[in-house]
Design an enzyme around this catalytic site. Structure first.
Site, mmCIF file in Angstrom:
data_model
loop_
_atom_site.group_PDB
_atom_site.id
_atom_site.type_symbol
_atom_site.label_atom_id
_atom_site.label_comp_id
_atom_site.label_asym_id
_atom_site.label_seq_id
_atom_site.Cartn_x
_atom_site.Cartn_y
_atom_site.Cartn_z
ATOM 1 N N THR A 192 -31.553 -3.014 -5.904
ATOM 2 C CA THR A 192 -30.268 -3.059 -6.615
ATOM 3 C C THR A 192 -30.480 -2.637 -8.069
ATOM 4 O OG1 THR A 192 -29.483 -4.769 -5.123
ATOM 5 C CG2 THR A 192 -28.299 -4.542 -7.202
ATOM 6 N N ASN A 207 -29.239 0.738 6.747
ATOM 7 C CA ASN A 207 -29.747 -0.618 7.002
ATOM 8 C C ASN A 207 -29.100 -1.290 8.203
ATOM 9 O OD1 ASN A 207 -27.692 -0.293 4.909
ATOM 10 N ND2 ASN A 207 -27.558 -2.519 4.929
ATOM 11 N N GLN A 210 -34.820 1.501 3.338
ATOM 12 C CA GLN A 210 -35.117 1.277 4.760
ATOM 13 C C GLN A 210 -36.021 2.359 5.342
ATOM 14 O OE1 GLN A 210 -34.375 -1.459 6.283
ATOM 15 N NE2 GLN A 210 -32.798 -2.368 4.973
ATOM 16 N N SER A 240 -37.415 -1.346 -2.246
ATOM 17 C CA SER A 240 -37.392 -2.800 -2.368
ATOM 18 C C SER A 240 -38.591 -3.402 -1.646
ATOM 19 C CB SER A 240 -36.085 -3.318 -1.746
ATOM 20 O OG SER A 240 -36.059 -4.706 -1.784
ATOM 21 N N GLY A 241 -39.357 -4.265 -2.345
ATOM 22 C CA GLY A 241 -40.567 -4.835 -1.754
ATOM 23 C C GLY A 241 -40.302 -5.741 -0.566
ATOM 24 N N HIS A 242 -39.210 -6.523 -0.641
ATOM 25 C CA HIS A 242 -39.045 -7.546 0.402
ATOM 26 C C HIS A 242 -38.596 -6.972 1.740
ATOM 27 C CE1 HIS A 242 -34.557 -8.271 0.502
ATOM 28 N NE2 HIS A 242 -34.631 -7.653 -0.657
ATOM 29 N N THR A 297 -41.580 -8.509 -19.379
ATOM 30 C CA THR A 297 -42.950 -8.648 -18.858
ATOM 31 C C THR A 297 -42.952 -8.401 -17.359
ATOM 32 O OG1 THR A 297 -43.462 -10.204 -20.606
ATOM 33 C CG2 THR A 297 -44.906 -10.252 -18.671
ATOM 34 N N CYS A 337 -18.335 -13.196 10.664
ATOM 35 C CA CYS A 337 -17.144 -13.958 11.037
ATOM 36 C C CYS A 337 -16.940 -15.022 9.979
ATOM 37 C CB CYS A 337 -17.339 -14.592 12.386
ATOM 38 S SG CYS A 337 -15.865 -15.367 12.990
HETATM 39 N N1 PLP Z 1 -30.181 -0.615 -0.161
HETATM 40 C C1 PLP Z 1 -30.394 -0.893 1.127
HETATM 41 C C2 PLP Z 1 -30.307 0.208 2.142
HETATM 42 C C3 PLP Z 1 -30.701 -2.177 1.512
HETATM 43 O O1 PLP Z 1 -30.909 -2.454 2.793
HETATM 44 C C4 PLP Z 1 -30.766 -3.186 0.523
HETATM 45 C C5 PLP Z 1 -30.988 -4.588 0.901
HETATM 46 O O2 PLP Z 1 -30.271 -5.153 1.716
HETATM 47 C C6 PLP Z 1 -30.548 -2.853 -0.809
HETATM 48 C C7 PLP Z 1 -30.258 -1.551 -1.122
HETATM 49 C C8 PLP Z 1 -30.657 -3.880 -1.918
HETATM 50 O O3 PLP Z 1 -32.009 -4.222 -2.077
HETATM 51 P P1 PLP Z 1 -32.506 -5.442 -2.978
HETATM 52 O O4 PLP Z 1 -32.331 -6.667 -2.172
HETATM 53 O O5 PLP Z 1 -33.965 -5.184 -3.238
HETATM 54 O O6 PLP Z 1 -31.733 -5.426 -4.242
#
Ligand code: PLP
Length: 731
Positions: A83, A171, A199, A219-221, A257, A347
């Protein structure tokens, strides 16, 4: 009175198949982060030895990232996640446009983004367009049914575009974008190009320097590193404006930092990827995984449809829909099986929030409202896939036994458990009701909604029950009623009915209060029609009177309905249920003359999830907060609660197919869980309301359904009901 069991325990371990949402942190990444936190904890900006060691970690991670991304001379710097990377890219591109405009150049006035882009992209475009007063037009790029961008659209708009945003891999669906095709469509336009590559990392080859991509956030996670770390690639020469400035970190590109534990962990993951560490499976193996999961889904859920073609998507994402089962039902079923997946459509308070991605692909409504996303990662093991396949098959069997699946072989399926009592089916806020009499093996259906038709037909066929009547409470429900009547054919006992479905040949019964009303024998009880004299037969309420004193029907020899003699009169409390449609206000006076204080009023709509009301009960549910502190039992207090109330009934309000998949309360494995599914709650209410002193503790998966059950009980006057906050998920 309730079906109860000790659910089995073979689903105690979570099987996480939601990798597109986030991934666990790999041990090698944990170790790298730990090393930095414990030993190399220095600040990379410090010039002493501790700082220099920290900087070495930072540099090594960056070098690895540049290698994996094929960045060549492009810049890679670390962010908090994608993000932030997206914000930085959009700010950079739009600031450049602002600068051009200030210099009297920069005619571009469009910002283009793929219609299936992650929300972070269009939101960032709107935000910075507003903040920078650019007044650009923000236009989605259409996608086709396969999720592919409309290249002709891009080509025809590129000349006027300042920035074009097209993700590498979606995603929700795993659809792979045709980046070469998009590059060609951009041609020699001066539009900047942002490719959200979150992705794609670890799943698709990336050679960023070989492309004309200007910005690529990661994105690392999403790839086994912790949350809070990401990176942004910026092409050499692409405009750049930092989002944050401060102490000059990241050569002034991103102040603050550095998150060194996150950077070290991400660096370790990227190194493993680069070196071909066996923790990551090959492309072929991942493809086999997808095939095996797809085969299991086809076997378990005949008629399953995949929402994105496998030829256009990464093998780690399966987005599918099962006809007749909503996303929420599938999610609950999988969750009960211990498989964590994500619903394609969320939902919210019984309102389906549709997936904008699947809507943009113009999929059929049912595919959108039934969508489920199952995603795994490159480090998923073959054992996990074996386990997933077995659990999927078991989940399919459970849902088939609940008569909820149609299509394919399940068409021949007959339910193994007899139907008894009341069932509520919902579409949006509308309710259709099925009432089954176990003694006479008959059922009645009230206010069938057209949207629930297939489900009801399937249910009746699978239960193999004759239908005594299909009734509507008003002429607005008459069309759905008629459609169902036609579909039921032979299953419907009497076809000669009035507009609202009431059979011609019925008997007269003396109601409490003395009036006579037409009635049909229903096992050992009665189904009574209460017409509203003021509405010219276009509205009616239906009463179910049972001769039994509890909501649980007593087992009796089936009675032949035609020969049963009506009793001289009924007592008000023998009228358990009154189906009042949407016209309670008009029927109230008439009902008050014959029904009891405890008779449950069941309506054709239930916006506030009240389930049932009574004539006496005055508080509208909307003003009835279920957050009252004394109804909420936190998990940590459950032992204390059970010590204090050893005879409490623990009631699982998940559907029977979920309950049957098994989940114990950890630490309390021997606790007997009763099952009273929320869809059948009104069936159990009379018993519970008669037992005012009986403590009731409701549980479910997340605490949402149990909160509704407890609110209903409290509202109807039962003061000894509680629910487990956070549900089984927090155990
Ligand atoms: N873009 C895509 C395609 C994603 O799947 C995600 C996470 O769901 C994001 C952006 C946002 O990533 P982050 O959680 O690292 O901000």
């Amino acid at each position: 009175m309730l079906s109860s069991q000790h659910p089995d325990t073979d689903h105690d371990t979570d099987l996480y198949l939601d990798s597109n949402a986030t991934t666990p942190v790999l041990p090698l990444a944990q170790a790298a982060a730990q090393q930095v936190m414990m030993a190399n904890f220095g600040n990379p900006s410090s010039t002493h030895s501790t700082g220099l060691r920290a900087r070495a970690v930072l540099d090594a991670s960056r070098a690895m990232a540049e290698q994996v991304l094929g960045a060549d001379k492009g810049r890679v710097f670390f962010t908090s996640g994608a993000t932030e990377g997206i914000q930085t890219a959009v700010l950079s591109a739009l600031s450049d446009l602002a600068t051009q405009r200030a210099a009297g150049q920069g005619a571009a006035s469009l910002l283009l983004y793929g219609a299936t882009e992650h929300k972070a992209v269009p939101e960032a475009l709107k935000h910075w367009n507003r903040v920078l007063h650019l007044n650009c037009e923000i236009v989605p790029i259409p996608v086709d049914k396969t999720g592919a961008h409309d290249l002709a659209f891009i080509a025809s708009h590129a000349a006027r575009a300042a920035l074009v945003c097209t993700m590498a891999v979606n995603n929700e669906t795993g659809v792979i974008s045709d980046l070469a095709g998009i590059a060609a469509a951009l041609g020699d336009s001066s539009a900047l190009w942002l490719v959200d590559s979150v992705q794609a990392l670890g799943k698709q080859p990336l050679n960023l320097a070989q492309t004309r991509i200007d910005y690529a956030p990661f994105s690392g996670h999403k790839l086994y590193a912790p949350k809070g770390i990401g990176m942004l690639y910026v092409r050499p020469g692409a405009p750049f404006t930092p989002l944050m400035v401060g102490g000059g970190q990241e050569t002034g590109q991103r102040g603050g930092t550095e998150n060194l534990p996150g950077i070290a962990a991400l660096g370790a993951v990227l190194q493993a990827l680069h070196e071909g560490n066996p923790v990551f499976q090959s492309h072929d193996v991942l493809e086999q995984y997808r095939q095996r999961l797809a085969d299991s889904l086809r076997q378990a859920f005949p008629g399953v449809v995949f929402n994105a073609g496998f030829e256009h998507s990464v093998s780690t994402t399966l987005n599918f829909a099962v006809p007749g089962l909503s996303s929420k039902e599938m999610l609950d079923l999988f969750d009960a099986s211990g498989i964590r997946v994500s619903s394609g459509s969320a939902c919210n308070s019984n309102k389906v929030v549709r997936s904008f991605v699947l809507d943009a692909m113009q999929l059929d409504t049912w595919q959108v409202t039934s969508a489920v996303r199952m995603s795994f990662g490159p480090a998923t093991s073959a054992l996990e896939i074996d386990d997933a396949c077995q659990r999927i098959i078991k989940a399919g069997a459970a849902i088939r036994n609940a008569c909820l699946l149609f299509g394919g072989e399940s068409e021949e399926h007959t339910a193994q458990t007899p139907a008894n009592g009341l069932i509520r089916l919902m579409f949006d806020t509308g309710c259709s009701w099925i009432y089954c009499d176990a003694d006479s093996r008959q059922c009645i259906i009230i206010d069938p909604l057209p949207e629930l038709l297939e489900r009801i037909v399937r249910w009746v066929a699978c239960r193999n029950l004759p239908v005594l009547a299909v009734l509507a409470t008003d002429s607005e429900h008459a069309a759905g009623r008629l459609a169902l009547q036609q579909r039921l054919g032979e299953k419907l006992v009497q076809h000669n009915t009035d507009l609202l479905g009431w059979p011609q040949a019925t008997q007269q019964l003396a109601l409490p209060g003395g009036n006579l009303a037409p009635a049909l024998a229903l096992g050992s009880g009665w189904l009574i029609r209460l017409a509203n004299p003021a509405t010219d037969d276009s509205q009616a309420s239906y009463l179910v009177a049972t001769s039994a004193s509890s909501s649980q029907m007593h087992a009796q020899t089936p009675t032949k309905t035609s020969t049963q003699t009506p009793p001289a009169h009924l007592i008000p409390d023998s009228i358990r249920f009154a189906f009042v449609g949407d016209h309670l206000a008009e029927h109230k006076a008439q009902l008050a003359r014959c029904i009891g204080k405890r008779t449950l009023l069941l309506s054709a709509h239930d916006q506030w999830q009240e389930f049932a009301t009574t004539l006496d009960e005055a508080t509208p549910a909307s003003s009835n907060s279920n957050a009252a502190p004394d109804v909420n039992l936190p998990a940590r207090q459950i032992r204390h609660f059970l010590d204090q109330h050893p005879n409490a009934w623990i009631i699982d309000v998940r559907e029977t197919y979920e309950h049957g998949m098994g989940q114990r309360l950890p630490g309390l494995p021997d606790l007997q869980l009763h099952n009273a599914p929320l869809s059948r709650l009104p069936q159990f209410l009379p018993d519970w309301l008669e037992n005012e002193q009986q403590e009731l503790l409701f549980i479910c998966r997340s605490g949402a359904r149990s909160a509704l059950a407890v609110a209903c009980l409290r509202r109807l006057g039962h003061q000894r009901a509680w629910h487990l906050v956070g549900g089984l998920a927090l155990q």
